[in-house]
Design an enzyme around this catalytic site. Structure first.
Site, PDB file in Angstrom:
ATOM      1  N   SER A 138       4.195  -6.488 -26.263  1.00  0.00           N
ATOM      2  CA  SER A 138       3.084  -7.139 -26.123  1.00  0.00           C
ATOM      3  C   SER A 138       1.916  -5.591 -26.907  1.00  0.00           C
ATOM      4  CB  SER A 138       2.598  -7.063 -24.811  1.00  0.00           C
ATOM      5  OG  SER A 138       2.733  -6.013 -24.510  1.00  0.00           O
ATOM      6  N   LYS A 175       0.251  -2.099 -20.690  1.00  0.00           N
ATOM      7  CA  LYS A 175      -1.395  -2.577 -21.089  1.00  0.00           C
ATOM      8  C   LYS A 175      -2.319  -1.362 -21.193  1.00  0.00           C
ATOM      9  CE  LYS A 175       0.296  -6.505 -21.363  1.00  0.00           C
ATOM     10  NZ  LYS A 175       2.166  -6.261 -20.917  1.00  0.00           N
TER      11      LYS A 175
END
Length: 219
Positions: A138, A175
């Site tokens: 990701s 993230k």
């Protein structure tokens, strides 16, 4: 010339306000103000790339020298033997130290972070407290791939847009972080992953573990 001086000069030359530069670059206004005021002197590589594009200048103009890579020698001219470069002072030997490797962190859906599985080497210039090995894809847009080691400086908050290790109900993920009311919005660097929103009291534990300050990749 310091980074803040370069940014202010380039902003003026491009006829941009701080708000306009923030909108053009995608760098949050709060983060940009700290850079322009000299409060932040070591922004992420992603931030520098965005600002360089927005200001129409080479990345090297903002970075100066190329960033050091932990445990890697800067060779300069690869045609010369390394020892000659060392003798001439053109090759710098980077000293390393070891920090705790605390397990895995998800670059995807959050996964349980395993504690204390060993040690990881990093350069002395990297201000970090521990390392985590990445699992998932990701964050590939930030050049962080599956199997890479990310170095984290322990702190309980980061600026919007910075990459951080975050704990959600006891599970860890890597993230970009944005603050929202009663929680966090977490963004990936891969278009196939949608934004994730975590708020209290829907989740028992939402907290930032630390700021990602460096990473190493396997060739």
């Amino acid at each position: 010339m310091q980074l803040c001086e370069k940014l202010n000069r380039l902003k003026t030359e491009n006829g941009l306000t701080t708000e306009a530069l923030s909108e053009r670059s995608g760098v949050p206004k709060g983060t940009l103000n700290k850079l322009l005021n000299g409060e932040t002197r070591n922004p992420t590589a992603q931030t520098l790339r965005r600002l360089a594009r927005a200001l129409n200048c080479p990345l090297d103009e903002l970075c100066g020298a190329q960033p050091e890579i932990p445990g890697v020698y800067r060779l300069g001219d690869l045609r010369d033997p390394a020892q000659k470069l060392l003798d001439r002072g053109e090759l710098m030997r980077v000293s390393v130290r070891k920090v705790p490797l605390l397990g895995e962190i998800a670059a995807g859906q959050p996964i349980t972070c395993v504690e204390d599985i060993g040690l990881a080497e990093c350069g002395d210039g990297v201000r970090c407290d521990f390392a985590l090995r990445v699992r998932g894809d990701s964050m590939v847009g930030a050049r962080i791939h599956d199997g890479d080691v990310v170095y984290v400086r322990r702190q309980d908050d980061v600026d919007d847009g910075q990459i951080a290790a975050v704990i959600i109900d006891g599970e860890a993920t890597l993230k970009r972080v944005y603050h929202i009311a009663n929680g966090l919005q977490l963004l990936s660097e891969n278009s196939k992953y949608p934004p994730m929103i975590f708020t209290l009291p829907e989740h028992d534990d939402i907290r930032i573990l630390g700021l990602a300050v460096a990473f190493t990749s396997r060739l």
